[in-house]
Design an enzyme around this catalytic site. Structure first.
Site, PDB file in Angstrom:
ATOM      1  N   GLY A   1      18.209  95.905 -83.914  1.00 60.84           N
ATOM      2  CA  GLY A   1      18.011  95.318 -82.615  1.00 60.84           C
ATOM      3  C   GLY A   1      18.794  93.925 -82.450  1.00 60.84           C
ATOM      4  CD  GLN A   2      19.123  91.800 -77.038  1.00 59.84           C
ATOM      5  OE1 GLN A   2      19.965  90.879 -76.903  1.00 59.84           O
ATOM      6  NE2 GLN A   2      18.153  92.159 -76.416  1.00 59.84           N
TER       7      GLN A   2
ATOM      8  CG  ASP B   1       9.225 106.259 -89.265  1.00 57.91           C
ATOM      9  OD1 ASP B   1       8.872 105.423 -88.447  1.00 57.91           O
ATOM     10  OD2 ASP B   1       8.891 107.619 -89.154  1.00 57.91           O
ATOM     11  CB  ILE B   2       7.536 100.556 -89.169  1.00 56.02           C
ATOM     12  CG1 ILE B   2       7.940 100.442 -87.735  1.00 56.02           C
ATOM     13  CG2 ILE B   2       8.658  99.653 -89.811  1.00 56.02           C
ATOM     14  CD1 ILE B   2       7.663  99.473 -86.846  1.00 56.02           C
TER      15      ILE B   2
ATOM     16  CG  ASP C   1       7.815  87.539 -70.978  1.00 54.59           C
ATOM     17  OD1 ASP C   1       8.228  88.464 -71.298  1.00 54.59           O
ATOM     18  OD2 ASP C   1       8.244  87.463 -69.652  1.00 54.59           O
TER      19      ASP C   1
ATOM     20  CE1 TYR D   1       8.180  96.132 -75.068  1.00 49.55           C
ATOM     21  CE2 TYR D   1       7.933  94.747 -73.072  1.00 49.55           C
ATOM     22  CZ  TYR D   1       8.282  94.917 -74.317  1.00 49.55           C
ATOM     23  OH  TYR D   1       8.905  93.867 -75.404  1.00 49.55           O
TER      24      TYR D   1
END
Length: 294
Positions: A10-11, A37-38, A104, A127
Site C-alpha cells: 500500500g501507499q 492474511d491478517i 479522519d 469504510y
C-alpha cells in the site's frame, strides 16, 4: 528485532520500504496479503510464533476503497476490523506495540473546528464504521495499541488524488472538483517517517512504551478543500486545466464524505517534539518524486 509492516504494497507500506532501502533494510519485516492474511486469525498466530523477534507492528493493511465498501461491507469488515483485532491479539501475547492506522472519516458532524482525539466520533460510511470498529477492537485486544488517525493520504505510489488529478488534468481541458469538503492532505512519506521517529524515541527510552498507547492525530499542516488541492497541483505543474468548484451534492458518491475533518495535531507534536511540514511543501516533494519516476 525487526519492525513488522503489514500491507507493504500500500501507499504507506511502500514508503516504509523506501525508508528501509535508504537506511536499514534489516530493521524491517514486510508482509502483504499473500504472505500474511491478517483476516486469518490462526495464520496471524502462526506468523508471530515463527517470528518471535518482532519488536513493533505497524498495520498498514486496510480496505480503503471507500465507495466500493458500501457494496462489500463484509470484505471491509474482515480487513479493517477482524484483521486489526487479530494483529492486536498476537501483539498482546508478546508485549508488542501495535500501531494501527485509521482515518479522519470517523468524524462526520457539524463541527467546524479541528477535531481533537477525544471529540465524539460519528462515522457515516461502511469504510468509516469499519475503521472505527477496527480501532476499538485493537485497543480492547492490546493495551499497547497506538491508533493514528490520518487524512487524505497521497504519495508517489498507488492510486490517489494527486496522481488522478495529474492524469485527468493532462487529458481534459477542465475539471469540476468539490469545494465544500475541508481537510488536510497527508504525504505518506511524512507519516512513515513520523512513525519511525516515534519508534526510535521509545527504543531510546525518551518516551515510555506505555505512553504511546491510545488515539493520536497526524496529517500535514494547513487546511484546504479538494478544489484548492487540485488547483495547487495544476499550478505547481503548470497544467493548463481549468478547475471549477462544485458542491458535494453535484458529485454524488455511494459513500458520504465528511464536510469538515481537519485534525488537531497538538498532542502528537507536543509529546514527540514533531515539526510537521505544510501540505503545500510536501505536495512539492511528491511532484518532484513523480517527475523522477517519469
Amino acid at each position: 528485532m525487526p519492525i513488522l509492516i503489514t500491507g507493504a504494497n500500500g501507499q504507506v507500506g511502500q514508503c516504509f520500504q523506501q525508508l528501509a532501502a535508504q537506511h536499514s533494510p534489516g530493521k524491517f519485516l514486510f508482509t502483504d496479503a499473500a504472505s500474511l492474511d491478517i483476516t486469518d486469525k490462526k495464520a496471524v498466530q502462526r506468523f508471530f510464533k515463527d517470528h518471535k523477534n518482532i519488536s513493533w507492528c505497524v498495520n498498514c493493511a486496510a480496505y480503503t476503497a471507500v465507495d466500493k465498501a458500501e457494496s462489500e461491507p463484509k470484505k471491509a469488515r474482515q480487513v479493517n476490523v477482524d484483521g486489526a483485532r487479530n494483529l492486536a491479539l498476537a501483539c498482546a501475547a508478546q508485549g508488542i506495540v501495535l500501531i494501527q492506522l485509521s482515518t479522519d472519516y470517523v468524524y462526520h458532524n457539524r463541527q467546524n473546528t479541528p477535531f481533537r482525539e477525544g471529540d465524539p466520533t460519528s462515522p457515516k460510511s461502511v469504510y468509516a464504521r469499519t475503521k472505527l470498529n477496527g480501532e476499538r477492537s485493537a485497543l480492547r485486544a492490546n493495551p499497547l495499541t497506538m491508533v493514528i488517525r490520518t487524512s487524505w493520504v497521497y504519495s508517489a505510489f498507488g492510486a490517489n488524488f494527486v496522481k488522478t488529478m495529474l492524469r485527468l488534468g493532462n487529458e481534459r481541458p477542465a475539471l469540476r472538483i468539490v469545494f465544500d469538503q475541508i481537510g488536510t492532505p497527508t504525504y505518506a512519506p511524512d507519516l512513515a517517517e513520523t512513525i519511525l521517529h516515534i519508534i526510535e524515541q521509545v527504543e531510546k527510552e525518551t518516551i515510555a512504551k506505555a505512553d504511546v498507547a491510545g488515539i493520536w492525530h497526524y496529517s500535514n499542516e494547513g487546511v484546504t478543500s479538494w478544489y484548492d488541492f487540485a488547483q495547487a497541483i495544476f499550478n505547481l505543474q503548470r497544467i493548463p486545466c481549468a478547475v471549477y468548484p462544485i458542491h458535494t451534492s453535484e458529485y454524488p458518491t455511494p459513500a458520504t464524505r465528511p464536510p469538515f475533518s481537519v485534525l488537531d495535531k497538538a498532542k502528537i507534536k507536543a509529546v514527540f517534539g514533531l515539526e510537521i511540514p505544510h501540505w503545500r511543501t510536501s505536495l512539492e516533494r511528491c511532484l518532484m518524486e513523480l517527475e523522477k519516476q517519469a
